[in-house]
Design an enzyme around this catalytic site. Sequence first.
Site, mmCIF file in Angstrom:
data_model
loop_
_atom_site.group_PDB
_atom_site.id
_atom_site.type_symbol
_atom_site.label_atom_id
_atom_site.label_comp_id
_atom_site.label_asym_id
_atom_site.label_seq_id
_atom_site.Cartn_x
_atom_site.Cartn_y
_atom_site.Cartn_z
ATOM 1 C CG ASP A 29 -3.842 0.649 -2.682
ATOM 2 O OD1 ASP A 29 -3.183 0.646 -3.739
ATOM 3 O OD2 ASP A 29 -4.096 1.689 -2.039
ATOM 4 C CE1 TYR A 50 -3.251 6.099 1.737
ATOM 5 C CE2 TYR A 50 -3.149 3.722 1.418
ATOM 6 C CZ TYR A 50 -3.423 4.981 0.939
ATOM 7 O OH TYR A 50 -3.881 5.118 -0.349
ATOM 8 C CE LYS A 59 -1.613 4.220 -3.380
ATOM 9 N NZ LYS A 59 -1.820 3.226 -2.300
ATOM 10 C CG HIS A 91 0.478 8.654 -2.701
ATOM 11 N ND1 HIS A 91 0.561 8.208 -1.405
ATOM 12 C CD2 HIS A 91 -0.843 8.691 -2.974
ATOM 13 C CE1 HIS A 91 -0.642 7.991 -0.920
ATOM 14 N NE2 HIS A 91 -1.520 8.289 -1.849
#
Length: 302
Positions: free
Chosen positions: A46, A51, A76, A109
């Site tokens: 994921d 990130y 996302k 997201h």
Amino acid sequence: MSIKTIKLNNGVLMPDVGLGTSRLEAGGSHDEIIHSAIELGYRHFDCATSYLSQPQVGSALKSANVPRKELFIVSKIYHDKHRPELVPGALDEILEQLQVDYVDLLLMHGPHSFKPKTDPEEFNEIENVPIMDTWRAMEALLETGKVRAIGVSNFTQSVLEKMVPQCRIIPAVNQIEMHPYLQRHEMESFCRLHNIALTAHKPLGGSRVNVMGDSIIKSIAEAHSCTPAQVCLSWMLARDIMVIPGTTNKQRLEENIHRVELSADDMRLIATIKKEEFTYDPMVLPKDLRWIQLEGEKCPVI
């Protein structure tokens, strides 16, 4: 190794245990933890643009020499790419970072959007892009072969109730915070009714939410000679809710993949925990953004 698959509403099979990569730091190499995960049997990873670790995750997956078709990669669309004309480019950026030709699941997201910005250090300014405009752009991506399934993340039931009737393609997944201190049974019932699979992020709680220290969770763990984390994950997996615990610890990586067969009494006992605690306090949000976490708050962009 005890990973099973969930069939999404378009027939795509998704591993029910994955590795959340939000804890992997930007920069450096993540080869060791990604390769260890693959050796243990993980195939579901994921990821997200926000990130800041997708290039490293992509490099690690590529160097693992696992056939692409065996992997299940999730990413996302970030909040500043919600304008429909920006969505295809956002996906292309994701594919470039991950060094792949397609992602298996692409999520929005969150339901809220920010104005696009050129400098990452800029303050996020709210921009009310209609959710359905973004979603229709994501629906179109399915025709490109660059995504196998599309879904949403951090959507409340209130928002989904307004969104679903307008969709040409129903979201395959809603990824939300879920753990024994945030059980979300009404959301679970709604998603089952509409054939939307659930993925639990932060399935073990966090620094604000001490699920691991709960007396019921600890007593069940002791009875099964396992960890509290394994109890929490197994509780969700028994309900066909996918989990994506994040860790950079090899021992926990291995523990998280082994489910425990909880009894009906165990399941009922966990259900008696009547708490509703988010790892991120929704009351910290600006008043005009609390709708993204709190049920019943009016959504201004659908």
